[in-house]
Design an enzyme around this catalytic site. Structure first.
Site, PDB file in Angstrom:
ATOM      1  N   SER A 292       0.821  -1.213   0.000  1.00 46.44           N
ATOM      2  CA  SER A 292       0.000   0.000   0.000  1.00 46.44           C
ATOM      3  C   SER A 292       0.856   1.265   0.000  1.00 46.44           C
ATOM      4  O   SER A 292       1.860   1.359   0.707  1.00 46.44           O
ATOM      5  CB  SER A 292      -0.895  -0.011   1.233  1.00 46.44           C
ATOM      6  OG  SER A 292      -1.654   1.172   1.287  1.00 46.44           O
TER       7      SER A 292
ATOM      8  N   GLY B 162      -3.656   3.799   1.193  1.00 46.04           N
ATOM      9  CA  GLY B 162      -4.500   3.887   2.379  1.00 46.04           C
ATOM     10  C   GLY B 162      -5.673   4.829   2.138  1.00 46.04           C
ATOM     11  O   GLY B 162      -5.474   5.953   1.661  1.00 46.04           O
TER      12      GLY B 162
ATOM     13  N   ASN C 236       9.426   8.313   4.789  1.00 40.07           N
ATOM     14  CA  ASN C 236       8.296   9.068   4.236  1.00 40.07           C
ATOM     15  C   ASN C 236       7.372   9.537   5.338  1.00 40.07           C
ATOM     16  O   ASN C 236       7.234   8.892   6.380  1.00 40.07           O
ATOM     17  CB  ASN C 236       7.540   8.228   3.195  1.00 40.07           C
ATOM     18  CG  ASN C 236       6.379   7.450   3.799  1.00 40.07           C
ATOM     19  OD1 ASN C 236       5.293   7.989   4.007  1.00 40.07           O
ATOM     20  ND2 ASN C 236       6.620   6.183   4.115  1.00 40.07           N
TER      21      ASN C 236
ATOM     22  N   LEU D 294      -1.055   9.761   4.642  1.00 38.23           N
ATOM     23  CA  LEU D 294      -2.297   9.221   4.080  1.00 38.23           C
ATOM     24  C   LEU D 294      -3.033  10.183   3.147  1.00 38.23           C
ATOM     25  O   LEU D 294      -4.253  10.316   3.218  1.00 38.23           O
ATOM     26  CB  LEU D 294      -3.242   8.731   5.188  1.00 38.23           C
ATOM     27  CG  LEU D 294      -2.765   7.494   5.953  1.00 38.23           C
ATOM     28  CD1 LEU D 294      -3.759   7.137   7.047  1.00 38.23           C
ATOM     29  CD2 LEU D 294      -2.579   6.298   5.031  1.00 38.23           C
TER      30      LEU D 294
ATOM     31  N   ASN E  25      -6.684  -0.789   1.239  1.00 41.27           N
ATOM     32  CA  ASN E  25      -6.052  -0.498   2.530  1.00 41.27           C
ATOM     33  C   ASN E  25      -6.854   0.629   3.183  1.00 41.27           C
ATOM     34  O   ASN E  25      -7.097   1.658   2.566  1.00 41.27           O
ATOM     35  CB  ASN E  25      -4.596  -0.072   2.257  1.00 41.27           C
ATOM     36  CG  ASN E  25      -3.807   0.233   3.518  1.00 41.27           C
ATOM     37  OD1 ASN E  25      -3.983   1.268   4.131  1.00 41.27           O
ATOM     38  ND2 ASN E  25      -2.910  -0.666   3.887  1.00 41.27           N
TER      39      ASN E  25
ATOM     40  N   CYS F 258       0.042   3.033  10.570  1.00 36.80           N
ATOM     41  CA  CYS F 258       0.642   4.204   9.919  1.00 36.80           C
ATOM     42  C   CYS F 258       1.287   5.112  10.964  1.00 36.80           C
ATOM     43  O   CYS F 258       0.590   5.598  11.861  1.00 36.80           O
ATOM     44  CB  CYS F 258      -0.393   4.993   9.119  1.00 36.80           C
ATOM     45  SG  CYS F 258       0.371   6.397   8.277  1.00 36.80           S
TER      46      CYS F 258
ATOM     47  N   ASN G  68       4.635  -2.551   8.523  1.00 37.93           N
ATOM     48  CA  ASN G  68       4.580  -1.178   8.041  1.00 37.93           C
ATOM     49  C   ASN G  68       5.942  -0.538   8.362  1.00 37.93           C
ATOM     50  O   ASN G  68       6.854  -1.236   8.804  1.00 37.93           O
ATOM     51  CB  ASN G  68       3.417  -0.434   8.714  1.00 37.93           C
ATOM     52  CG  ASN G  68       2.888   0.702   7.851  1.00 37.93           C
ATOM     53  OD1 ASN G  68       3.656   1.469   7.285  1.00 37.93           O
ATOM     54  ND2 ASN G  68       1.582   0.818   7.755  1.00 37.93           N
TER      55      ASN G  68
END
Ligand code: FMN
Length: 307
Positions: free
Chosen positions: A25, A50, A73, A77, A103, A134, A196
């Protein structure tokens, strides 16, 4: 050779992939962006960016920084929101052979449940990946995934809201990933994806300030691979649902390491930014390895390195 894998054996719809290579994702857009670069229908599955209830602009710039063997990064989102996703993207996906997984991310448990119920039964969606990991948003995200109880609560709420296969994506930013995985499995997840990004930062020494607009970001790429591999090995020894390995996978050898650690499928993420063909290269490399080693079924390799 049989490369197919079933990622939701207990779900009434199932989630059968023609092969174990998925996209991660946030690194492959909505799939459409890459469809003119190679035949994306050859992949096992595509996981889209996402998605939140409302569209989001994401975090202030700069949002990307290269690090030694990695990428930091703090996109935050940025996405078109669930309504536009259903209207604009799902009709395209419905015509594809490759399954697409959405996602989803929220700030509250209710956000996740509402997203799951809005996406339930929409043609073109084969499953949900619940992003409780996240590190780049102010509320929700990794906060849910860091703790077994809140991770289980989100999973149970999504499970109740949809009959679609539910993959739950875990964060490495927790003290005991096996406990979180177990809680999520008990709460009804069909599969677990991990990892993640790892929380990190970069300082701009000339400005004497953090380089990213968000101060911190999430580390991905080859730098995180050994951490991700260890976590996949650990979680695969803890739960009895399929595991999807992710983190620094750039080549077929990387992917095979995750599969041998116990992953039924893998996701290619940051590698697509330096080589847009990376997911296909990984798939072809796995096929070549199986041919060379006389492996007839990918199932023979899943967990093959476990002691
Ligand atoms: C630019 C960027 C955006 C990302 N966006 C998302 C996202 O929206 N949802 C999510 O669950 N993971 C997101 N991730 C995490 C990746 O899906 C993946 O878990 C992570 O990057 C580790 O894999 P890699 O080392 O192969 O990139 C993002 C990663 C990057 C680099």
């Amino acid at each position: 050779m049989n490369l197919s894998v079933q990622l939701a054996p207990k779900n009434k719809h199932g989630l059968l992939l023609a092969n174990p290579v998925m996209t991660a994702s946030g690194t492959f857009g909505y799939g459409t962006e890459y469809s003119h670069i190679f035949d994306i229908q050859k992949l096992g599955a595509i996981v889209c960016k996402g998605t939140t209830l409302e569209p989001r602009d994401g975090n202030p710039q700069p949002r990307l920084a290269e690090t030694s063997c990695g990428l930091l990064n703090s996109i935050g989102l940025q996405n078109i929101g669930v309504k536009a996703l259903i209207k604009e993207k799902t009709p395209i996906w419905a015509s594809w052979r490759v399954p697409v997984i959405v996602n989803i991310a929220g700030e509250t448990i209710d956000d996740y449940a509402r997203l799951a119920s809005q996406l339930d039964g929409v043609a073109g969606i084969s499953g949900l990946e619940v992003n409780i990991s996240c590190p780049n948003i102010k509320a929700g995200g990794a906060e849910f995934g860091a703790n077994p109880d809140s991770a289980a609560e989100v999973t149970a709420a999504v499970r109740k809201a949809t009959s679609l296969p539910v993959l739950v994506k875990l964060t490495p930013n927790t003290s005991d990933i096996a406990k979180v995985a177990l809680a999520v499995a008990k709460a009804g997840a069909d599969a677990i994806s991990l990892i993640n990004t790892l929380k990190g930062m970069v300082i701009d020494i000339t400005q004497r300030r953090p380089l990213l607009g968000n101060i911190t970001g999430g580390l991905s790429g080859p730098a995180v691979k050994p951490v991700a591999l260890y976590m996949v090995y650990e979680v695969a020894g803890t739960v009895d649902i399929p595991i999807i390995g992710c983190g620094g996978i750039t080549t077929a050898s990387d992917a095979l390491e995750f599969i041998m650690a116990g992953a039924s499928a893998i996701q290619v993420g940051s590698a697509s930014f330096t080589n847009p063909h990376a997911p296909l290269d990984v798939l072809e490399g796995i096929e070549q390895f199986m041919e060379k080693e006389g492996i007839k079924d990918i199932a023979e390799l899943i967990g093959a390195a476990r002691i």
